[in-house]
Motif scaffolding. Structure first.
Motif, PDB file in Angstrom:
ATOM      1  N   ILE A 127      -9.521  -2.333  -7.711  1.00 31.04           N
ATOM      2  CA  ILE A 127      -9.591  -1.050  -7.004  1.00 31.04           C
ATOM      3  C   ILE A 127     -11.026  -0.757  -6.578  1.00 31.04           C
ATOM      4  O   ILE A 127     -11.271  -0.227  -5.483  1.00 31.04           O
ATOM      5  CB  ILE A 127      -9.052   0.082  -7.900  1.00 31.04           C
ATOM      6  CG1 ILE A 127      -7.581  -0.180  -8.248  1.00 31.04           C
ATOM      7  CG2 ILE A 127      -9.203   1.444  -7.222  1.00 31.04           C
ATOM      8  CD1 ILE A 127      -7.003   0.798  -9.238  1.00 31.04           C
ATOM      9  N   VAL A 128     -11.980  -1.129  -7.441  1.00 29.05           N
ATOM     10  CA  VAL A 128     -13.393  -0.910  -7.142  1.00 29.05           C
ATOM     11  C   VAL A 128     -13.982  -2.080  -6.368  1.00 29.05           C
ATOM     12  O   VAL A 128     -14.792  -1.903  -5.452  1.00 29.05           O
ATOM     13  CB  VAL A 128     -14.190  -0.684  -8.445  1.00 29.05           C
ATOM     14  CG1 VAL A 128     -15.680  -0.497  -8.148  1.00 29.05           C
ATOM     15  CG2 VAL A 128     -13.631   0.509  -9.209  1.00 29.05           C
ATOM     16  N   ARG A 129     -13.526  -3.291  -6.726  1.00 26.19           N
ATOM     17  CA  ARG A 129     -14.096  -4.506  -6.138  1.00 26.19           C
ATOM     18  C   ARG A 129     -13.672  -4.703  -4.688  1.00 26.19           C
ATOM     19  O   ARG A 129     -14.465  -5.130  -3.852  1.00 26.19           O
ATOM     20  CB  ARG A 129     -13.678  -5.716  -6.991  1.00 26.19           C
ATOM     21  CG  ARG A 129     -14.385  -6.999  -6.638  1.00 26.19           C
ATOM     22  CD  ARG A 129     -14.034  -8.117  -7.613  1.00 26.19           C
ATOM     23  NE  ARG A 129     -12.630  -8.464  -7.614  1.00 26.19           N
ATOM     24  CZ  ARG A 129     -11.813  -8.291  -8.645  1.00 26.19           C
ATOM     25  NH1 ARG A 129     -12.257  -7.746  -9.765  1.00 26.19           N
ATOM     26  NH2 ARG A 129     -10.544  -8.629  -8.572  1.00 26.19           N
ATOM     27  N   GLU A 130     -12.405  -4.410  -4.382  1.00 22.32           N
ATOM     28  CA  GLU A 130     -11.895  -4.645  -3.031  1.00 22.32           C
ATOM     29  C   GLU A 130     -11.075  -3.453  -2.554  1.00 22.32           C
ATOM     30  O   GLU A 130      -9.866  -3.577  -2.315  1.00 22.32           O
ATOM     31  CB  GLU A 130     -11.066  -5.922  -2.987  1.00 22.32           C
ATOM     32  CG  GLU A 130     -11.837  -7.173  -3.379  1.00 22.32           C
ATOM     33  CD  GLU A 130     -11.063  -8.436  -3.038  1.00 22.32           C
ATOM     34  OE1 GLU A 130     -10.875  -8.689  -1.838  1.00 22.32           O
ATOM     35  OE2 GLU A 130     -10.658  -9.138  -3.963  1.00 22.32           O
ATOM     36  N   LEU A 186       0.103  -7.054  -6.689  1.00 28.36           N
ATOM     37  CA  LEU A 186       0.496  -6.334  -7.896  1.00 28.36           C
ATOM     38  C   LEU A 186      -0.061  -4.912  -7.899  1.00 28.36           C
ATOM     39  O   LEU A 186       0.643  -3.951  -8.249  1.00 28.36           O
ATOM     40  CB  LEU A 186       0.006  -7.093  -9.130  1.00 28.36           C
ATOM     41  CG  LEU A 186       0.573  -8.512  -9.301  1.00 28.36           C
ATOM     42  CD1 LEU A 186       0.021  -9.163 -10.557  1.00 28.36           C
ATOM     43  CD2 LEU A 186       2.089  -8.490  -9.353  1.00 28.36           C
ATOM     44  N   ALA A 187      -1.337  -4.749  -7.503  1.00 28.60           N
ATOM     45  CA  ALA A 187      -1.910  -3.398  -7.432  1.00 28.60           C
ATOM     46  C   ALA A 187      -1.208  -2.578  -6.356  1.00 28.60           C
ATOM     47  O   ALA A 187      -0.923  -1.388  -6.551  1.00 28.60           O
ATOM     48  CB  ALA A 187      -3.408  -3.488  -7.149  1.00 28.60           C
ATOM     49  N   GLY A 188      -0.918  -3.211  -5.214  1.00 28.52           N
ATOM     50  CA  GLY A 188      -0.189  -2.523  -4.151  1.00 28.52           C
ATOM     51  C   GLY A 188       1.198  -2.095  -4.595  1.00 28.52           C
ATOM     52  O   GLY A 188       1.682  -1.024  -4.206  1.00 28.52           O
ATOM     53  N   PRO A 230      -9.381  -4.073   1.319  1.00 26.42           N
ATOM     54  CA  PRO A 230      -8.177  -4.916   1.367  1.00 26.42           C
ATOM     55  C   PRO A 230      -6.985  -4.285   0.636  1.00 26.42           C
ATOM     56  O   PRO A 230      -5.846  -4.407   1.093  1.00 26.42           O
ATOM     57  CB  PRO A 230      -8.622  -6.213   0.683  1.00 26.42           C
ATOM     58  CG  PRO A 230     -10.095  -6.259   0.873  1.00 26.42           C
ATOM     59  CD  PRO A 230     -10.531  -4.833   0.805  1.00 26.42           C
ATOM     60  N   LEU A 231      -7.248  -3.594  -0.483  1.00 24.47           N
ATOM     61  CA  LEU A 231      -6.160  -2.941  -1.217  1.00 24.47           C
ATOM     62  C   LEU A 231      -5.566  -1.807  -0.391  1.00 24.47           C
ATOM     63  O   LEU A 231      -4.342  -1.637  -0.346  1.00 24.47           O
ATOM     64  CB  LEU A 231      -6.671  -2.418  -2.555  1.00 24.47           C
ATOM     65  CG  LEU A 231      -5.643  -1.690  -3.425  1.00 24.47           C
ATOM     66  CD1 LEU A 231      -4.440  -2.572  -3.719  1.00 24.47           C
ATOM     67  CD2 LEU A 231      -6.278  -1.204  -4.723  1.00 24.47           C
ATOM     68  N   LEU A 232      -6.413  -1.036   0.280  1.00 21.84           N
ATOM     69  CA  LEU A 232      -5.927   0.051   1.124  1.00 21.84           C
ATOM     70  C   LEU A 232      -5.048  -0.485   2.250  1.00 21.84           C
ATOM     71  O   LEU A 232      -3.983   0.076   2.536  1.00 21.84           O
ATOM     72  CB  LEU A 232      -7.110   0.837   1.699  1.00 21.84           C
ATOM     73  CG  LEU A 232      -6.756   1.970   2.679  1.00 21.84           C
ATOM     74  CD1 LEU A 232      -5.909   3.032   1.991  1.00 21.84           C
ATOM     75  CD2 LEU A 232      -8.017   2.587   3.272  1.00 21.84           C
TER      76      LEU A 232
END
Length: 567
Positions: A301-304, A373-375, A307-309
């Protein structure tokens, strides 16, 4: 004796954490899946504290995948799919294509090869069955046109993912660019053809042999009268077919389990099989989600963040817009298009299976798996909010229709107005309300029919509801403990309430709600133990019947009658 073994600690800590966090998630009106995934994150190597054995967790997850896919096959309905095939099949295929292209685009921007982008896009294209069904059930949409379209759409997605899981290992070499390193087209095509041949062989074997053998075996075990053996037989079939499919036909556990469930779904005993195996299926499914959560690095979440958004926007925005446009193109009203869009704005089980396979085959980098997975966690958390927004939009639209909306409503009078379908209230009075139409409830309904008694049934099993409709019995579909269900059954004007479901905890909720609505209503409930009798009486049941006691009384009465006759 060593108590802190890796297997026991992984199972115990996983289930306890999943229970705690799943309960919290349920409390804040988020899918319990989020709690299970977060439990895995806390047990994983990327967070401080206890770290579970990843290898053991992965093996437990394999069993979870088998039982998940067995459950999907067990509830697969070709009839439901065919009823909405004209929209569900082309719609799902186009939507999968759009989401996959968006995923490939993001993968290319991140410098991944085409194979990684393909796996990434496919993982973002398929929604979670668990999340979708829960949202539809809460809004009483399962039996509506919109609900059938959404479920049929998801069935097509699931079938496409099953095919993907089969073909991906055979195409891995081509997707990694190995065909360009001296390999001919024949060298690439041959493994694919061999794989397809094995799949066809397995399908033929299951349709010819399994279709006869599996129901026959289950019927034989059912006639032994042993519930324990029946339960064991179902697990042996699901796990045995999956393992045999992998060993003999070299196809995935997932495909073998899916076909085992699909073949079993044609049997009269399918509902009983589903009920008997549900606790263990749920337990291993939880461990599957926990094992997936262990792979998530929350630092992404902090690192990328960008791309996660973009990943979340593809899931929540790209898929939804594609689905909305497709449904509208087929001439369905805006309310239907919005409902389908909200239903598909999340990802789940198949996404996890697919990214795990992609990483294992060397197609998808670990970074891609973390993004998926985070998405998934974020999209599942956002999904209830999307449905709440949808409720408000359509409610406002219905309350304040503009001229254009009124004109459209005039041309399409059949268009639903709001996403939450109101319960059809009965007009019966002086009737008997029967909750549950299983083994006990069906016997009761036959006796009431024979006596020409006015009756209404509350049932939430689709097969039973369909049979009741055919018999001309008035039925309300849903859980009797749900809000407004007893009011829709006009319980205050009823002659009596019969609670025939075997779950005394749920039965107690129903009895308490009925007693609050009608203090003088005669309520008769069913129990299996002295504790359950006390529980149901405490909540307001007038009479509680325990089957074992009645059987004992009947047997004693018969032996007494026989003794009197012989004297």
């Amino acid at each position: 004796m060593e108590h802190n073994t890796p297997l026991i600690s992984t199972v115990v800590v996983g289930l306890v954490l999943a229970f705690i966090l799943g309960t919290i998630a349920q409390r804040i009106r988020v899918s319990p899946l989020v709690g299970y995934l977060v439990a895995g994150v806390l047990m994983g190597p990327f967070t401080p504290g206890y770290v579970a054995d990843q290898n053991i967790a992965n093996e437990l997850a394999e069993i979870g995948i088998i039982l998940l896919m067995f459950g999907v096959g067990l509830h697969f309905s070709l009839k439901d799919l065919l009823s909405v095939k004209n929209i569900a099949i082309p719609g799902a295929i186009v939507q999968i294509g759009v989401a996959t292209l968006l995923g490939i685009g993001l993968g290319t921007a991140l410098g991944w090869p085409i194979g990684g982008g393909l796996v990434f896009g496919l993982a973002l294209s398929v929604a979670s069955t668990v999340v979708l069904l829960r949202a539809l059930q809460e809004r009483r949409l399962v039996d509506s046109e919109r609900g059938r379209i959404a479920i049929g759409w998801l069935i097509v997605e699931d079938l496409a993912m099953v095919l993907t899981l089969v073909l991906l290992p055979a195409l891995a070499g081509l997707l990694k660019g190995e065909a360009g390193n001296g390999a001919s087209l024949a060298d690439v095509a041959m493994p694919v053809l061999i794989t397809l041949g094995k799949v066809v062989g397995f399908v033929v074997f299951m349709l010819v042999v399994g279709r006869r053998l599996i129901p026959m075996l289950l019927h034989y075990v059912a006639h032994t009268g042993s519930r324990e053996l029946f339960r064991l037989a179902v697990f042996a079939i699901s796990l045995g077919v999956a393992f045999g499919a992998a060993i003999v036909f070299d196809v995935s556990f997932a495909l073998g389990a899916f076909f085992a469930g699909m073949i079993l779904s044609e049997s009269e005993l399918s509902q009983r099989a589903a009920n008997e195996t549900l606790p263990l299926r749920d337990a291993f499914a939880v461990l599957f989600f926990v094992s997936v959560g262990m792979l998530v690095d929350p630092a992404i979440i902090v690192r990328e963040p960008l791309p996660l958004l973009v990943t979340v926007l593809i899931i929540v925005g790209g898929k939804s817009l594609a689905a909305f446009g497709i449904v509208r193109m087929f001439g369905y009203p805006t309310s239907t298009a919005l409902t389908i869009s909200a239903s598909l704005a999340q990802i789940g089980e198949f996404s996890f299976i697919l990214v795990s396979l992609g990483v294992g085959l060397g197609l998808l980098p670990d970074r891609g798996r973390d993004l998926v997975l985070a998405g998934a966690i974020i999209s599942i958390m956002l999904n209830p909010l999307l449905f709440a927004l949808l409720d408000r939009i359509l409610a406002d639209r219905d309350a304040k229709p503009d001229a254009k909306a009124a004109a459209v409503a005039g041309r399409q009078s059949s268009a639903p107005a709001a996403p939450r379908v109101p319960l059809p209230a009965t007009t019966l009075t002086g009737h008997i309300v029967l909750v549950g139409h299983g083994r006990v409830g069906s016997v009761i309904s036959k006796a009431l029919q024979a006596a020409n008694a006015s009756m209404l049934v509350i049932e939430d099993t689709p097969g039973a509801v369909e049979r009741l409709h055919k018999e001309g019995i008035e039925v309300i579909t849903g859980n009797a403990a749900a809000p407004d269900m007893l009011q829709a059954a006009n319980i205050t004007a009823a002659r009596g309430l019969l609670v025939a479901i075997p779950d005394a905890f749920e039965g107690g909720q129903i009895v308490a709600k009925a007693r609050a609505l009608s203090p003088t209503l005669p309520i008769i409930a069913r129990a299996h133990s002295e504790e359950e009798i006390a529980h149901l009486r405490h909540h307001g049941a007038n009479v509680v019947i325990m089957g074992e006691q009645e059987i004992a009384k009947a047997m004693l009465a018969q032996i007494g009658a026989g003794a009197a006759a012989s004297a």
